[in-house]
Design a protein around this motif. Sequence first.
Motif, PDB file in Angstrom:
ATOM      1  N   ILE A  49      53.069  39.834  39.410  1.00  0.00           N
ATOM      2  CA  ILE A  49      52.505  39.115  38.271  1.00  0.00           C
ATOM      3  C   ILE A  49      51.186  39.756  37.861  1.00  0.00           C
ATOM      4  CG2 ILE A  49      51.674  36.890  37.439  1.00  0.00           C
ATOM      5  CD1 ILE A  49      54.618  36.885  37.999  1.00  0.00           C
ATOM      6  N   SER A  50      50.423  40.172  38.857  1.00  0.00           N
ATOM      7  CA  SER A  50      49.184  40.891  38.571  1.00  0.00           C
ATOM      8  C   SER A  50      48.824  41.645  39.838  1.00  0.00           C
ATOM      9  CB  SER A  50      48.069  39.924  38.197  1.00  0.00           C
ATOM     10  OG  SER A  50      47.575  39.291  39.350  1.00  0.00           O
ATOM     11  N   GLN A  51      47.691  42.264  39.849  1.00  0.00           N
ATOM     12  CA  GLN A  51      47.293  43.069  40.999  1.00  0.00           C
ATOM     13  C   GLN A  51      47.274  42.228  42.281  1.00  0.00           C
ATOM     14  OE1 GLN A  51      47.157  46.058  41.689  1.00  0.00           O
ATOM     15  NE2 GLN A  51      46.271  45.708  43.698  1.00  0.00           N
ATOM     16  N   HIS A  52      47.000  40.927  42.148  1.00  0.00           N
ATOM     17  CA  HIS A  52      46.790  40.141  43.358  1.00  0.00           C
ATOM     18  C   HIS A  52      47.784  39.000  43.524  1.00  0.00           C
ATOM     19  CE1 HIS A  52      44.957  37.950  40.149  1.00  0.00           C
ATOM     20  NE2 HIS A  52      44.665  36.922  40.912  1.00  0.00           N
ATOM     21  N   VAL A  53      48.798  38.941  42.658  1.00  0.00           N
ATOM     22  CA  VAL A  53      49.790  37.860  42.757  1.00  0.00           C
ATOM     23  C   VAL A  53      51.191  38.427  42.566  1.00  0.00           C
ATOM     24  CG1 VAL A  53      50.631  35.682  41.793  1.00  0.00           C
ATOM     25  CG2 VAL A  53      48.196  36.159  41.805  1.00  0.00           C
ATOM     26  N   ALA A  54      52.127  37.952  43.400  1.00  0.00           N
ATOM     27  CA  ALA A  54      53.534  38.320  43.203  1.00  0.00           C
ATOM     28  C   ALA A  54      54.359  37.057  43.396  1.00  0.00           C
ATOM     29  CB  ALA A  54      53.958  39.382  44.201  1.00  0.00           C
ATOM     30  N   CYS A  55      55.619  37.080  42.939  1.00  0.00           N
ATOM     31  CA  CYS A  55      56.428  35.883  43.106  1.00  0.00           C
ATOM     32  C   CYS A  55      57.860  36.226  43.431  1.00  0.00           C
ATOM     33  CB  CYS A  55      56.384  35.011  41.854  1.00  0.00           C
ATOM     34  SG  CYS A  55      57.285  35.713  40.473  1.00  0.00           S
ATOM     35  N   ASN A  56      58.530  35.287  44.075  1.00  0.00           N
ATOM     36  CA  ASN A  56      59.961  35.368  44.350  1.00  0.00           C
ATOM     37  C   ASN A  56      60.668  34.326  43.526  1.00  0.00           C
ATOM     38  OD1 ASN A  56      60.398  37.433  46.103  1.00  0.00           O
ATOM     39  ND2 ASN A  56      61.342  36.181  47.667  1.00  0.00           N
ATOM     40  N   VAL A  57      61.908  34.656  43.077  1.00  0.00           N
ATOM     41  CA  VAL A  57      62.614  33.787  42.154  1.00  0.00           C
ATOM     42  C   VAL A  57      63.885  33.255  42.785  1.00  0.00           C
ATOM     43  CG1 VAL A  57      63.913  33.811  40.008  1.00  0.00           C
ATOM     44  CG2 VAL A  57      61.763  35.030  40.153  1.00  0.00           C
ATOM     45  N   ASN A  64      47.753  47.017  31.847  1.00  0.00           N
ATOM     46  CA  ASN A  64      48.320  46.238  32.961  1.00  0.00           C
ATOM     47  C   ASN A  64      49.657  45.630  32.583  1.00  0.00           C
ATOM     48  OD1 ASN A  64      46.301  46.727  34.742  1.00  0.00           O
ATOM     49  ND2 ASN A  64      45.141  44.889  34.252  1.00  0.00           N
ATOM     50  N   LEU A  65      49.711  45.038  31.384  1.00  0.00           N
ATOM     51  CA  LEU A  65      50.936  44.393  30.922  1.00  0.00           C
ATOM     52  C   LEU A  65      52.077  45.397  30.826  1.00  0.00           C
ATOM     53  CD1 LEU A  65      50.780  41.434  30.468  1.00  0.00           C
ATOM     54  CD2 LEU A  65      50.558  41.802  28.035  1.00  0.00           C
ATOM     55  N   ARG A 119      49.260  35.131  31.074  1.00  0.00           N
ATOM     56  CA  ARG A 119      48.155  34.228  31.405  1.00  0.00           C
ATOM     57  C   ARG A 119      47.211  34.867  32.399  1.00  0.00           C
ATOM     58  NH1 ARG A 119      48.877  29.192  29.112  1.00  0.00           N
ATOM     59  NH2 ARG A 119      46.621  29.282  29.227  1.00  0.00           N
ATOM     60  N   ALA A 120      47.754  35.563  33.394  1.00  0.00           N
ATOM     61  CA  ALA A 120      46.892  36.238  34.365  1.00  0.00           C
ATOM     62  C   ALA A 120      46.062  37.310  33.667  1.00  0.00           C
ATOM     63  CB  ALA A 120      47.736  36.867  35.472  1.00  0.00           C
ATOM     64  N   GLY A 121      46.703  38.050  32.754  1.00  0.00           N
ATOM     65  CA  GLY A 121      46.003  39.106  32.026  1.00  0.00           C
ATOM     66  C   GLY A 121      44.926  38.551  31.117  1.00  0.00           C
ATOM     67  N   ARG A 122      45.240  37.434  30.441  1.00  0.00           N
ATOM     68  CA  ARG A 122      44.263  36.843  29.522  1.00  0.00           C
ATOM     69  C   ARG A 122      43.051  36.326  30.264  1.00  0.00           C
ATOM     70  NH1 ARG A 122      48.073  33.168  26.063  1.00  0.00           N
ATOM     71  NH2 ARG A 122      49.406  34.805  25.233  1.00  0.00           N
ATOM     72  N   TYR A 123      43.275  35.707  31.433  1.00  0.00           N
ATOM     73  CA  TYR A 123      42.155  35.205  32.222  1.00  0.00           C
ATOM     74  C   TYR A 123      41.241  36.361  32.599  1.00  0.00           C
ATOM     75  CZ  TYR A 123      39.604  32.701  35.894  1.00  0.00           C
ATOM     76  OH  TYR A 123      38.627  32.138  36.668  1.00  0.00           O
ATOM     77  N   GLU A 124      41.857  37.430  33.066  1.00  0.00           N
ATOM     78  CA  GLU A 124      41.060  38.580  33.511  1.00  0.00           C
ATOM     79  C   GLU A 124      40.346  39.226  32.328  1.00  0.00           C
ATOM     80  OE1 GLU A 124      42.924  40.700  36.534  1.00  0.00           O
ATOM     81  OE2 GLU A 124      41.463  42.316  36.562  1.00  0.00           O
ATOM     82  N   TYR A 125      40.970  39.183  31.148  1.00  0.00           N
ATOM     83  CA  TYR A 125      40.341  39.718  29.948  1.00  0.00           C
ATOM     84  C   TYR A 125      39.105  38.895  29.600  1.00  0.00           C
ATOM     85  CZ  TYR A 125      39.759  40.871  24.981  1.00  0.00           C
ATOM     86  OH  TYR A 125      39.262  41.243  23.763  1.00  0.00           O
ATOM     87  N   GLN A 126      39.232  37.576  29.764  1.00  0.00           N
ATOM     88  CA  GLN A 126      38.132  36.706  29.352  1.00  0.00           C
ATOM     89  C   GLN A 126      36.995  36.687  30.366  1.00  0.00           C
ATOM     90  OE1 GLN A 126      39.332  32.677  28.620  1.00  0.00           O
ATOM     91  NE2 GLN A 126      37.661  32.341  27.202  1.00  0.00           N
ATOM     92  N   TYR A 127      37.345  36.646  31.678  1.00  0.00           N
ATOM     93  CA  TYR A 127      36.327  36.456  32.699  1.00  0.00           C
ATOM     94  C   TYR A 127      36.013  37.710  33.498  1.00  0.00           C
ATOM     95  CZ  TYR A 127      37.183  31.526  31.768  1.00  0.00           C
ATOM     96  OH  TYR A 127      37.321  30.314  31.161  1.00  0.00           O
ATOM     97  N   GLN A 177      37.465  48.218  25.740  1.00  0.00           N
ATOM     98  CA  GLN A 177      37.766  48.684  27.092  1.00  0.00           C
ATOM     99  C   GLN A 177      38.554  47.604  27.845  1.00  0.00           C
ATOM    100  OE1 GLN A 177      34.768  48.570  29.958  1.00  0.00           O
ATOM    101  NE2 GLN A 177      36.065  49.544  31.472  1.00  0.00           N
ATOM    102  N   ASN A 178      38.097  46.344  27.745  1.00  0.00           N
ATOM    103  CA  ASN A 178      38.792  45.236  28.405  1.00  0.00           C
ATOM    104  C   ASN A 178      40.184  45.017  27.819  1.00  0.00           C
ATOM    105  OD1 ASN A 178      36.804  44.568  30.240  1.00  0.00           O
ATOM    106  ND2 ASN A 178      35.733  43.272  28.794  1.00  0.00           N
TER     107      ASN A 178
END
Lengths: 275, 204
Positions: A68-76, B72-73, A93-101, B64-65
Amino acid sequence: MARRYDSSTTTFSPEGRLHQVEYAIEAINNAGTCIGILAKDGIVMASEKRVTSGLLAPSKSSEKTYKISQHVACNVAGLTADANILIDQARLRAGRYEYQYCEPIPVEQLVELVCNYKQAYTQYGGLRPFGVAFLFAGYDEHYGFQLYQSDPSGNYSGWKATVIGSNNQAGKSLLKNEYGSSSSSEEEEEEKEGEMKVEGAATEEISMPDVKGALRLAVKVLNKTMDASASSSEKMELYVMSLENGQVVHKILNKEEAQKVIDEVEAEATPAGET
Amino acid sequence: MSILEYNGAAIIAMAGKDCVGIACDTRLGAQAQTVACDFRKVFKMSDKIFVGLAGLATDVLTMQNLLKFRQNLYELREDRELTPKVFSNVLSNLLYEKRFGPYFIEPVVAGLDENNQPFLSGMDLIGAPVYTDDFVVTGTATANMYGMCETLYKKDMEPDQLFETLSQALLASLDRDALSGWGATVHIITKDGVTSRELKGRMD
């Protein structure tokens, strides 16, 4: 049998149940088993690969485990088509959070976002729920390694070890007995002796296995839940999340590594001295 | 005063033999006043892709962000790495999305493709790309940089020679531009890795 309350997701039955959601959960109980185990130094997720036909083209990546991201994975477990939608949502959602914060999304927040998305399909729109259950494995600096299970209702919970998919009850009961008390090597036996003396003082203390122990336990549980008696590395997929130099590492074991774990578990099952 | 000249920047990317180099100044200004001398405008997106963003500093950081997000996506969905050409197209697409309210940046992309051959591209602020095989420049000192590059550039330079040429071209251009300077960083990218060096220049 309250059938008239079945068809609409957005209506409660007189007994206070949402039948569509329950039927969705049933759909998952026919899917390939997924096991998640939290270890001291990582997380192990093992899944049963259901090969429906020999003619199927080999998939380049997994059909069960998704990053899902660098630090999260999932099983289905469940309807793959439904899962694809949710996985894409999770990645966004993971990408957007990281983009914002400019920092990775805390694991529970990501799980909650995905679950809120699933919940909407149990309350609005007259659409059916997603027929997927997830096991989320993730690491963040606030709570370390975490394992979460989520189901079509949008409900989620954190676990030390859990099973979803077919025969999950059998898997769970095995985990209940074995998690935290498994010892399969001689060194661990000695450690346990030492622990026994202290045990009198503390109440039920579950000792977390390390990744190697968790892998063996996962294979053991998978052996129990899978239909076929013979377990082979083709039928199971073993995934490990661990930390290396402060970075989260995702690893799906290759054939040789997986076979090694399977052999170790088999050796355990037939104690030495038996011919 | 043009918005693209508010903060000041100078970036050159150059191609060599099986290698690329990309260099930038490190000044951050508010028109005439210098605010920082460690503001780098070249970012590593992967071992084989570097992007230089010249223009309004806030948009440089935002882009950049945004690029990191999109990269990543892509890698999650496609399960493979971005190539420089595709990355350049992603960037161009992102810029054109804001056609009538653009990001005030003029980027350059430098990288090595699947065969470890150099890739260069430059763009205007609404994403019009240009692909070259020698060099691309952007920033507030482009006139100076074009002159220097055109004079000093030779085809098929080895990494060390590329470093020399790139550094001299940049340093000379910076000195004649009030809005860029105050330090410079150079990255040389080969298939074996990246070498990054700080240049010593006039700190004015």
